[in-house]
Design a protein around this motif. Sequence first.
Motif, PDB file in Angstrom:
ATOM      1  N   ARG A  28       0.868  -1.172   0.000  1.00  0.00           N
ATOM      2  CA  ARG A  28       0.000   0.000   0.000  1.00  0.00           C
ATOM      3  C   ARG A  28       0.911   1.230   0.000  1.00  0.00           C
ATOM      4  O   ARG A  28       1.988   1.215   0.589  1.00  0.00           O
ATOM      5  CB  ARG A  28      -0.905   0.013   1.221  1.00  0.00           C
ATOM      6  CG  ARG A  28      -2.222  -0.721   1.019  1.00  0.00           C
ATOM      7  CD  ARG A  28      -2.056  -2.194   0.806  1.00  0.00           C
ATOM      8  NE  ARG A  28      -3.355  -2.857   0.701  1.00  0.00           N
ATOM      9  CZ  ARG A  28      -3.517  -4.152   0.724  1.00  0.00           C
ATOM     10  NH1 ARG A  28      -2.477  -4.947   0.855  1.00  0.00           N
ATOM     11  NH2 ARG A  28      -4.716  -4.688   0.609  1.00  0.00           N
ATOM     12  N   PHE A  30       1.422   5.519   0.350  1.00  0.00           N
ATOM     13  CA  PHE A  30       0.933   6.773   0.924  1.00  0.00           C
ATOM     14  C   PHE A  30       1.996   7.842   0.706  1.00  0.00           C
ATOM     15  O   PHE A  30       3.176   7.602   0.975  1.00  0.00           O
ATOM     16  CB  PHE A  30       0.643   6.605   2.412  1.00  0.00           C
ATOM     17  CG  PHE A  30      -0.265   5.451   2.717  1.00  0.00           C
ATOM     18  CD1 PHE A  30      -1.633   5.634   2.811  1.00  0.00           C
ATOM     19  CD2 PHE A  30       0.250   4.170   2.872  1.00  0.00           C
ATOM     20  CE1 PHE A  30      -2.474   4.562   3.061  1.00  0.00           C
ATOM     21  CE2 PHE A  30      -0.586   3.095   3.119  1.00  0.00           C
ATOM     22  CZ  PHE A  30      -1.953   3.286   3.222  1.00  0.00           C
ATOM     23  N   VAL A 134      -6.896   6.736  11.287  1.00  0.00           N
ATOM     24  CA  VAL A 134      -7.127   6.371   9.898  1.00  0.00           C
ATOM     25  C   VAL A 134      -6.265   7.210   8.961  1.00  0.00           C
ATOM     26  O   VAL A 134      -6.202   8.435   9.095  1.00  0.00           O
ATOM     27  CB  VAL A 134      -8.614   6.546   9.523  1.00  0.00           C
ATOM     28  CG1 VAL A 134      -8.844   6.242   8.046  1.00  0.00           C
ATOM     29  CG2 VAL A 134      -9.496   5.666  10.404  1.00  0.00           C
ATOM     30  N   VAL A 136      -5.561   7.632   4.654  1.00  0.00           N
ATOM     31  CA  VAL A 136      -5.910   7.228   3.290  1.00  0.00           C
ATOM     32  C   VAL A 136      -4.796   7.668   2.356  1.00  0.00           C
ATOM     33  O   VAL A 136      -4.132   8.679   2.585  1.00  0.00           O
ATOM     34  CB  VAL A 136      -7.265   7.804   2.834  1.00  0.00           C
ATOM     35  CG1 VAL A 136      -8.399   7.208   3.634  1.00  0.00           C
ATOM     36  CG2 VAL A 136      -7.283   9.323   2.917  1.00  0.00           C
ATOM     37  N   VAL A 151     -12.156  12.027   4.924  1.00  0.00           N
ATOM     38  CA  VAL A 151     -12.545  10.955   5.848  1.00  0.00           C
ATOM     39  C   VAL A 151     -13.434  11.550   6.932  1.00  0.00           C
ATOM     40  O   VAL A 151     -13.211  12.681   7.389  1.00  0.00           O
ATOM     41  CB  VAL A 151     -11.298  10.301   6.495  1.00  0.00           C
ATOM     42  CG1 VAL A 151     -11.710   9.282   7.560  1.00  0.00           C
ATOM     43  CG2 VAL A 151     -10.437   9.632   5.436  1.00  0.00           C
ATOM     44  N   VAL A 175     -15.255   7.413   3.655  1.00  0.00           N
ATOM     45  CA  VAL A 175     -14.274   8.126   2.839  1.00  0.00           C
ATOM     46  C   VAL A 175     -14.908   8.480   1.501  1.00  0.00           C
ATOM     47  O   VAL A 175     -15.759   7.740   0.988  1.00  0.00           O
ATOM     48  CB  VAL A 175     -12.996   7.267   2.644  1.00  0.00           C
ATOM     49  CG1 VAL A 175     -13.310   5.959   1.939  1.00  0.00           C
ATOM     50  CG2 VAL A 175     -11.925   8.028   1.887  1.00  0.00           C
ATOM     51  N   ASN A 193      -5.600   3.399  -1.299  1.00  0.00           N
ATOM     52  CA  ASN A 193      -5.185   2.568  -0.167  1.00  0.00           C
ATOM     53  C   ASN A 193      -5.566   3.246   1.139  1.00  0.00           C
ATOM     54  O   ASN A 193      -5.684   4.460   1.227  1.00  0.00           O
ATOM     55  CB  ASN A 193      -3.675   2.357  -0.169  1.00  0.00           C
ATOM     56  CG  ASN A 193      -3.176   1.527  -1.335  1.00  0.00           C
ATOM     57  OD1 ASN A 193      -2.037   1.679  -1.742  1.00  0.00           O
ATOM     58  ND2 ASN A 193      -3.992   0.646  -1.887  1.00  0.00           N
ATOM     59  N   TRP A 194      -5.754   2.447   2.169  1.00  0.00           N
ATOM     60  CA  TRP A 194      -5.961   2.989   3.513  1.00  0.00           C
ATOM     61  C   TRP A 194      -5.231   2.102   4.513  1.00  0.00           C
ATOM     62  O   TRP A 194      -4.971   0.933   4.264  1.00  0.00           O
ATOM     63  CB  TRP A 194      -7.451   3.067   3.873  1.00  0.00           C
ATOM     64  CG  TRP A 194      -8.184   1.759   3.822  1.00  0.00           C
ATOM     65  CD1 TRP A 194      -8.887   1.253   2.768  1.00  0.00           C
ATOM     66  CD2 TRP A 194      -8.285   0.770   4.871  1.00  0.00           C
ATOM     67  NE1 TRP A 194      -9.403   0.016   3.080  1.00  0.00           N
ATOM     68  CE2 TRP A 194      -9.057  -0.312   4.365  1.00  0.00           C
ATOM     69  CE3 TRP A 194      -7.792   0.694   6.171  1.00  0.00           C
ATOM     70  CZ2 TRP A 194      -9.356  -1.436   5.123  1.00  0.00           C
ATOM     71  CZ3 TRP A 194      -8.082  -0.436   6.933  1.00  0.00           C
ATOM     72  CH2 TRP A 194      -8.862  -1.483   6.411  1.00  0.00           C
TER      73      TRP A 194
END
Length: 208
Positions: A28, A30, A134, A136, A151, A175, A193-194
């Motif tokens: 993932r 970020f 959280v 994202v 979010v 989201v 992705n989160w």
Amino acid sequence: YEALLTANAVTHEQFDLTFDVPFHTIPRFFANMQSYAGTDPTALRLSPGRFPVTTSGTSFFCEEEGCSDDERRHVPETVGYLALAAGGNEIRAVSSFHVSQATATDVGEMGDILPSHQWTLVELAGLQYSQPVVFVGTPTQSGNQEAVMRVRNVQYGGAFPDGTTCPANTWCFQVRIQEPSCRDQTHNFEHVNWFVFEAGEFQTDEGA
């Protein structure tokens, strides 16, 4: 995982990133800008097309909003990124992860969603969080309009104000993609992705 800074070289053109060490599974991803060289409102987007993250790298660019003017060129910026992999061979699979092989205690989970301009409900897999945090990731560019991720409603069970219900004994969040005010606020689905961590401090096997 890999967490690094790029060179001061990310512009409106596609920037190709190669991970220092290839992952065994697709991570993932970020990322966000870590500089303010250009003052026009700008966000990162992954390059157009199918989800462009592989085990060896990815591509992204700076996307300026076009409400103020039609000029979309952006000067070089530095980008910080985190590529995070844990368990499972499918990019859409939800994976839990831990920071220490010694304890193997799960402290979070991550996954892949396809949100649009409408709020999308994400149900977490059932770890016993007390205060989940959280994150994202950077959206793809399936839709041509500029986009940022929003979010809301990180909560444990119960109804959301919009009538959506989070199942009992489950942590959830919502989201969606938000376009600038000058656009029509209707956006295609994007891959995003989160990941969710339990709030706190954790030590890896290396002592970090």
